[in-house]
Design a protein around this motif. Structure first.
Motif, mmCIF file in Angstrom:
data_model
loop_
_atom_site.group_PDB
_atom_site.id
_atom_site.type_symbol
_atom_site.label_atom_id
_atom_site.label_comp_id
_atom_site.label_asym_id
_atom_site.label_seq_id
_atom_site.Cartn_x
_atom_site.Cartn_y
_atom_site.Cartn_z
ATOM 1 N N ASP B 48 34.551 38.520 36.233
ATOM 2 C CA ASP B 48 34.423 37.997 37.251
ATOM 3 C C ASP B 48 33.472 38.583 38.271
ATOM 4 N N ARG B 49 33.775 39.910 38.297
ATOM 5 C CA ARG B 49 32.719 40.767 39.381
ATOM 6 C C ARG B 49 31.105 40.371 39.023
ATOM 7 N N ARG B 52 30.480 36.914 39.692
ATOM 8 C CA ARG B 52 30.416 36.625 41.149
ATOM 9 C C ARG B 52 28.817 37.135 41.538
ATOM 10 N N GLY B 53 28.358 38.265 41.137
ATOM 11 C CA GLY B 53 27.196 38.762 41.445
ATOM 12 C C GLY B 53 26.031 37.832 41.268
ATOM 13 N N ASP B 66 32.040 30.256 45.204
ATOM 14 C CA ASP B 66 33.371 29.854 44.538
ATOM 15 C C ASP B 66 33.298 28.438 43.858
ATOM 16 N N LEU B 69 31.682 28.977 40.436
ATOM 17 C CA LEU B 69 32.429 29.859 39.410
ATOM 18 C C LEU B 69 33.732 28.888 39.111
ATOM 19 N N TYR B 73 34.406 28.358 35.134
ATOM 20 C CA TYR B 73 35.559 28.732 34.326
ATOM 21 C C TYR B 73 36.411 27.564 33.759
#
Lengths: 454, 202
Positions: B48-49, B52-53, B66, B69, B73
């Motif tokens: 996730d990190r 997110r980047g 968001d 993502l 997902y």
């Protein structure tokens, strides 16, 4: 040419990694959890639906093949060989006769009675009425049960009331409305393959492949022909290896088929009260749901457009046949930005930017489809979009196309009794199928005439 | 700025991403493939990190990050049963995320970049040669000014440690295109990085 060597800028990379990245919104993970739960629920429902469909399809496949064999037998037999009577029809004459019959019919109706003795599911019997029209509209009603299916071709909507025979913990009847249907395979179309499209296709396949033995007999006091037709057996679920078909001599209409496996009875199908070109009430093709039934609605995503609007929707010019068999006309143009996966068990990449061109001639139909070959998130790994699986493993004929947009490409061509005659191939950008009520030569001719359209 | 030894870079990437680039065990992956949400949550936590980047730098807005993502997902969860392992799981997830970001961009809202006030006052792991906060703001601005294709490639190769072939797989372009986009992106970003480079004596 070799790929360039990977060179990284470590200082830049470190600086980029140091840039701050915000955390998710507080509700993010809860929302994802909910969406995944919904996805999982939908997946389970789909698996259950597929199981249901698979069971029904296998059962129907037996009936379909039997019905097809009946018609094929009628066509093959044509006129009897006797000392004083008329001479038997040649294969070419039989083909011409079948094509003429199906392609000139505007409506067809009748009744099907079916009984079987399956080692897995036990004895079963069903009776259905059917009505179908050249527009593609149809109605199937079970006389001894609650199943009823209607397809309104004018609006592209199929409605059905079904008995949930395979799901004991669900209500006994459920209503389904499906709109946004494609004109037909390989995309999700109306469930009319039993009576109309596949039947004609299977007739041609059998005519091309079989040379059945014919005997004189009587059926319910009327002169008839009896024909034995060997058929390939399903590899997963042994269904039948032979059809014994009876055709009424006066009308040339097949009236009975018995399917056997290793000489043992498996099923019997009778077609009664067959009527061609009767005037059918348009209301026959409309199913109205009872007010107390919950309706499960779905939209399959296909939209009918004009041919010159297609490229504006899908981003590429459609492949349009420059040459089609006599009598066919373009009946439907449907597009979908996204549609279901095709092929055996839906194993192909998801369908994106699909174009489906449907051509009709009487009760015959053939369809040309294109869809994007390269789909993000999926490997470039395509199998036959019209592959049925279900235990039928058919080896396609490899042909090289010699004209049109597909010139020089190798295509897989398949003409077998239990599938639509079809061919398919891959261009650099597209997956192309041609399928339907066409002979081998016609399939190739249509494919070799495909050009980028408006 | 020097070219790096690929093996050393790969080791540094593995070390840098302490969660591991492909550290999802096969048992967890198998469970996730079968639709186990908890197992899939493990996959999400691992990546996730980093995802997110990529999403934030491409979309420049937390809400849009968001949204993308969330979609990525769900797509990954849906497609996981068909994931054959031809690519690394990380490469596959980055590709899905990149495509979700492109879809988000295609929805027509204006592409923004990270508001500078979100950056102000935040801690950094970077050694601070001089005015690091100001440099980061300039770098963020320079990054945001790039075309999303160029932004993605520099993030994947230089920040995430993908090799050109993997980046090409994520982006769906030839390897040569990766190299040329990277060249353009670096030229623009190095201007913003000059204070750091000079302070570090490179």
């Amino acid at each position: 040419l070799s790929a360039p060597t990977t060179i990284r800028d470590e200082v830049l990379g470190a600086a980029l990694r140091a840039l701050e990245v915000p955390e998710h919104r507080p509700e993010f993970h809860a929302r994802v959890h909910y969406l995944l739960a919904e996805e999982r629920r939908a997946r389970l429902a789909e698996e259950r639906r597929r199981t249901r469909v698979r069971r029904r399809r296998i059962a129907w496949t037996v009936r379909l093949a039997a019905a097809a064999a009946i018609v094929a037998a009628a066509a093959v037999v044509g006129l009897p060989r006797t000392e004083t009577g008329p001479q038997p029809a040649t294969a070419a004459e039989v083909k011409a006769r079948v094509v003429a019959g199906l392609s000139s019919a505007r409506t067809m109706s009748g009744e099907i009675a079916y009984r079987s003795d399956d080692p897995l599911s036990g004895p079963n019997s069903e009776q259905w009425t059917f009505r179908l029209a050249a527009s593609g509209a149809f109605r199937l009603r079970q006389l001894d049960g609650g199943n009823d299916v209607a397809y309104d071709a004018a609006h592209g909507v199929q409605r059905s009331l079904n008995e949930s025979a395979s799901i004991e913990d669900e209500p006994t009847r459920f209503a389904v409305e499906r709109k946004g249907l494609a004109p037909g395979r390989p995309d999700p179309g109306p469930d009319d393959w039993l009576l109309q499209r596949d039947l004609g296709a299977v007739v041609r396949a059998l005519l091309a492949a079989q040379d059945p033995r014919v005997r004189e007999t009587t059926y319910e006091g009327r002169p008839a022909w009896q024909i034995d037709v060997p058929v390939p057996t399903n590899a997963i679920y042994a269904d039948a290896d032979r059809f014994d078909i009876v055709v009424d001599q006066e009308t040339g209409i097949p009236v009975r088929v018995v399917a056997t496996l290793d000489g043992k009875f498996r099923s019997e199908l009778r077609v009664k009260d067959l009527a061609i070109n009767d005037a059918l009430d348009p209301d026959e093709f409309t199913l109205r749901f009872p007010p107390d039934v919950n309706v499960e609605r779905s939209d399959l995503g296909f939209e009918h457009v004009q041919l010159d609007q297609v490229s504006g929707v899908v981003g590429y010019a459609p492949l349009v046949p420059a040459s089609i068999p006599e009598g066919y006309r373009l009946a439907e143009v449907a597009v979908a930005p996204r549609s279901q996966q095709t092929g055996v068990e839906g194993g192909n990449p998801i369908s994106r930017n699909v174009v489906s061109l449907s051509y009709r001639r009487g009760l015959d139909q053939f369809i040309v489809t294109t869809r994007l070959r390269h789909v993000a998130g999926f490997p470039d790994d395509w199998s036959d979009p019209l592959g049925t699986g279900e235990g039928f493993r058919d080896e396609p004929e490899k042909i090289t196309l010699e004209g049109g947009e597909l010139s020089g490409l190798t295509a897989d061509l398949l003409i077998v009794p239990r599938n639509l005659p079809h061919l398919w191939t891959l261009t650099d950008r597209l997956v192309v199928t041609v399928s339907g009520d066409l002979s081998r030569a016609e399939l190739i001719s249509v494919a070799e005439s495909l050009r980028s359209g408006p | 700025v020097k070219p790096s030894d690929p093996e050393a870079v790969e080791r540094s990437v593995q070390a840098r991403n302490s969660a591991g680039s492909d550290d999802v065990g096969s048992a967890v992956l198998d469970r996730a493939r079968r639709g186990d949400q908890e197992a899939f949550a493990v996959v999400v936590r691992v990546y996730d990190r980093r995802l997110r980047g990529l999403a934030y730098r491409l979309l420049g807005d937390r809400d849009r990050m968001d949204d993308a993502l969330q979609e990525a997902y769900v797509r990954a969860f849906r497609a996981l049963p068909r994931f054959r392992g031809d690519a690394r799981l990380g490469t596959w997830l980055f590709r899905i995320t990149y495509n979700a970001c492109l879809d988000e961009l295609a929805r027509g809202r204006k592409v923004a970049h990270a508001p500078l006030d979100e950056l102000a006052g935040q801690a950094s792991d970077l050694p601070e040669p001089g005015d690091a906060l100001g440099t980061r703001s300039e770098l963020a601005d320079a990054l945001a000014a790039l075309h999303p294709d160029e932004r993605a490639v520099v993030l994947l190769v230089d920040a995430e440690g993908f090799d050109y072939a993997e980046a090409a797989e994520v982006l769906g372009v030839p390897v040569g295109t990766v190299a040329s986009r990277l060249n353009r992106a670096r030229s623009a970003l190095r201007q913003a990085l000059r204070p750091i480079v000079e302070a570090s004596g490179a």
